[in-house]
Design an enzyme around this catalytic site. Structure first.
Site, PDB file in Angstrom:
ATOM      1  N   HIS A  72       0.838  -1.195   0.000  1.00 52.71           N
ATOM      2  CA  HIS A  72       0.000   0.000   0.000  1.00 52.71           C
ATOM      3  C   HIS A  72       0.877   1.250   0.000  1.00 52.71           C
ATOM      4  O   HIS A  72       1.815   1.353   0.788  1.00 52.71           O
ATOM      5  CB  HIS A  72      -0.906   0.018   1.236  1.00 52.71           C
ATOM      6  CG  HIS A  72      -2.112  -0.850   1.091  1.00 52.71           C
ATOM      7  ND1 HIS A  72      -3.251  -0.699   1.851  1.00 52.71           N
ATOM      8  CD2 HIS A  72      -2.366  -1.885   0.240  1.00 52.71           C
ATOM      9  CE1 HIS A  72      -4.143  -1.604   1.492  1.00 52.71           C
ATOM     10  NE2 HIS A  72      -3.623  -2.337   0.518  1.00 52.71           N
ATOM     11  N   TYR A 202      -9.616   5.669   6.906  1.00 58.05           N
ATOM     12  CA  TYR A 202      -9.828   6.047   8.306  1.00 58.05           C
ATOM     13  C   TYR A 202     -10.909   7.118   8.314  1.00 58.05           C
ATOM     14  O   TYR A 202     -10.705   8.213   7.783  1.00 58.05           O
ATOM     15  CB  TYR A 202      -8.537   6.580   8.923  1.00 58.05           C
ATOM     16  CG  TYR A 202      -7.502   5.504   9.194  1.00 58.05           C
ATOM     17  CD1 TYR A 202      -7.354   4.973  10.475  1.00 58.05           C
ATOM     18  CD2 TYR A 202      -6.675   5.029   8.186  1.00 58.05           C
ATOM     19  CE1 TYR A 202      -6.413   3.998  10.739  1.00 58.05           C
ATOM     20  CE2 TYR A 202      -5.736   4.048   8.434  1.00 58.05           C
ATOM     21  CZ  TYR A 202      -5.603   3.529   9.715  1.00 58.05           C
ATOM     22  OH  TYR A 202      -4.682   2.561   9.977  1.00 58.05           O
ATOM     23  N   PRO A 294      -5.194   0.287  18.386  1.00 56.30           N
ATOM     24  CA  PRO A 294      -4.966  -0.237  17.037  1.00 56.30           C
ATOM     25  C   PRO A 294      -4.881   0.839  15.962  1.00 56.30           C
ATOM     26  O   PRO A 294      -4.433   0.562  14.851  1.00 56.30           O
ATOM     27  CB  PRO A 294      -6.164  -1.167  16.806  1.00 56.30           C
ATOM     28  CG  PRO A 294      -7.217  -0.694  17.763  1.00 56.30           C
ATOM     29  CD  PRO A 294      -6.477  -0.170  18.949  1.00 56.30           C
ATOM     30  N   LYS A 298       0.417  -0.171  15.071  1.00 59.05           N
ATOM     31  CA  LYS A 298       1.777  -0.216  15.598  1.00 59.05           C
ATOM     32  C   LYS A 298       2.080  -1.447  16.460  1.00 59.05           C
ATOM     33  O   LYS A 298       3.245  -1.723  16.755  1.00 59.05           O
ATOM     34  CB  LYS A 298       2.050   1.047  16.426  1.00 59.05           C
ATOM     35  CG  LYS A 298       2.112   2.309  15.600  1.00 59.05           C
ATOM     36  CD  LYS A 298       3.192   2.213  14.558  1.00 59.05           C
ATOM     37  CE  LYS A 298       3.049   3.233  13.469  1.00 59.05           C
ATOM     38  NZ  LYS A 298       3.770   2.895  12.256  1.00 59.05           N
ATOM     39  N   TYR A 386       3.453   6.524  10.122  1.00 61.08           N
ATOM     40  CA  TYR A 386       2.640   5.379   9.708  1.00 61.08           C
ATOM     41  C   TYR A 386       3.505   4.291   9.068  1.00 61.08           C
ATOM     42  O   TYR A 386       3.352   3.103   9.369  1.00 61.08           O
ATOM     43  CB  TYR A 386       1.545   5.822   8.745  1.00 61.08           C
ATOM     44  CG  TYR A 386       0.426   4.823   8.604  1.00 61.08           C
ATOM     45  CD1 TYR A 386      -0.755   4.975   9.326  1.00 61.08           C
ATOM     46  CD2 TYR A 386       0.526   3.728   7.771  1.00 61.08           C
ATOM     47  CE1 TYR A 386      -1.790   4.067   9.211  1.00 61.08           C
ATOM     48  CE2 TYR A 386      -0.489   2.796   7.649  1.00 61.08           C
ATOM     49  CZ  TYR A 386      -1.653   2.972   8.375  1.00 61.08           C
ATOM     50  OH  TYR A 386      -2.676   2.044   8.268  1.00 61.08           O
TER      51      TYR A 386
END
Length: 391
Positions: A72, A202, A294, A298, A386
């Protein structure tokens, strides 16, 4: 039984450590209280940082990950009814993440350990106890097959999770625990339906947070934020899909394919850190030492970086007769842990709607998200965290 390193816990942290130490010529025994089937049945996260991908390759177990994992190059943030993309390669100099389920990581590591003929004890139950790690002769004791067993070792690696025996064996006055419990949980549903988007979404909405994720092009994992006292039994599949739909944008709602749940569960949101991560000859790694919400994916990646630090320190100890790596393990690991804790806390607070917050708080959230997607510097900070900070 005698070994160099006794590893408590056969989840991905323990198995990854065992594989790294095996390739360094260091003998290990892994003891797990649950069955192998139970360990493989746990549904967990599936976003791997490059650090974790590299460790899988270093262990010689990356072939299936590269064949089946989904690379991704970004995520989408949904707020005020519109989606905004965060371009990872463009903001981080080419770095990406790989979507590959934690269950599959565990399966690959289990298979490699079995193929190498390395000793792993499953079904030890609640009989595992740790002894002597504050001296020079540590032991792991357990019952199996109706008999008492003792593993004499040089070191113990506690990779047995938040509820495991390793951290619980440390005297209370020797450990400092930090915790934040968030007033929400994530209700997750796994289904054999195509993802609503080729990247993760998200979503911040007036009804609460939602996440659209996937495990493969034909298997999706979705989450909705729920009150902390929610029960899975309260949520039918139809109720879940209806609530998820209300938190998405029109395009995502149109593309949403529903189906029967393969698994449903509720994960609480918690931040937790135990300091230090070393107690004599006992070293904590992964969820035994820290938990993150979550949001931001991580948990598994932090466990992998702990294991990398610990494996390198043990290899240095046996190969160079140096204790420097072991002496600095806790401080080195915690430095990265707290940065990940900060990011997970920040991302959670920016995207969730918590009870008791005011209209002012909601406007601040929206302003934060608006700034985040329209400032290159802010977007780069999100992307950098991220995809994973360097070791």
């Amino acid at each position: 039984m005698r070994t160099q390193v006794a590893i408590v816990g056969a989840g991905p942290a323990g198995l990854l450590l065992g594989q790294l130490l095996h390739r360094a010529g260091i003998a290990t025994v892994i003891v797990e209280r649950q069955s192998a089937a139970h360990v493989l049945g746990r549904i967990r996260a599936g976003v791997l940082e490059q650090v974790t991908v590299d460790l899988m390759d270093e262990c010689g177990v990356g072939t299936r990950m590269h064949a089946e994992g989904l690379v991704h190059q970004g995520i989408e943030l949904l707020f005020q009814g519109a989606r905004h993309r965060i371009d990872f390669p463009g903001l981080t100099g080419g770095r990406t993440v790989t979507v590959y389920g934690q269950t599959e990581v565990t399966r690959d590591l289990m298979a490699a350990r079995a193929q190498a003929g390395l000793p792993t004890v499953y079904d030890a139950g609640d009989t595992v106890t740790l002894h002597g790690f504050d001296g020079s002769t540590p032991q792991v004791r357990y019952r199996h097959g109706g008999q008492e067993h003792v593993i004499d070792c040089d070191f113990i690696a506690g990779c047995d999770g938040y509820h495991g025996v390793s951290r619980a064996s440390v005297p209370a006055n020797a450990i400092h625990e930090f915790e934040k419990v968030y007033p929400s949980g994530w209700l997750g549903l796994l289904a054999d339906v195509p993802p609503v988007c080729h990247e993760l979404i998200y979503a911040h909405s007036e009804r609460g947070f939602a996440l659209c994720s996937m495990r493969s092009p034909s298997r999706s994992r979705y989450y909705v934020q729920v009150p902390p006292d929610s029960k899975v039994e309260q949520w039918s599949d139809d109720a879940f899909w209806a609530e998820l739909r209300l938190r998405l944008d029109p395009q995502a709602r149109e593309r949403l394919v529903t189906g029967p749940a393969l698994e449903k569960s509720i994960a609480p949101l918690r931040s937790f850190v135990a300091e230090p991560m070393r107690f004599g000859r006992l070293f904590l790694a992964g969820d035994a030492a820290h938990i993150v919400p979550p949001t931001g994916a991580k948990g598994l990646n932090l466990a992998a970086s702990d294991v990398k630090y610990l494996a390198s320190a043990l290899a240095e100890h046996y190969g160079e007769r140096s204790s420097a790596g072991l002496d600095h393990y806790s401080a080195r690991a915690l430095r990265r842990v707290w940065k990940a804790e900060r990011f997970s806390w920040w991302f959670t607070m920016a995207t969730h709607r918590f009870p008791g917050t005011s209209g002012f708080d909601h406007r601040i959230q929206e302003s934060e998200l608006d700034y985040l997607v329209h400032s290159k510097a802010a977007s780069a900070a999100l992307a950098e965290n991220y995809v994973g900070l360097p070791l």
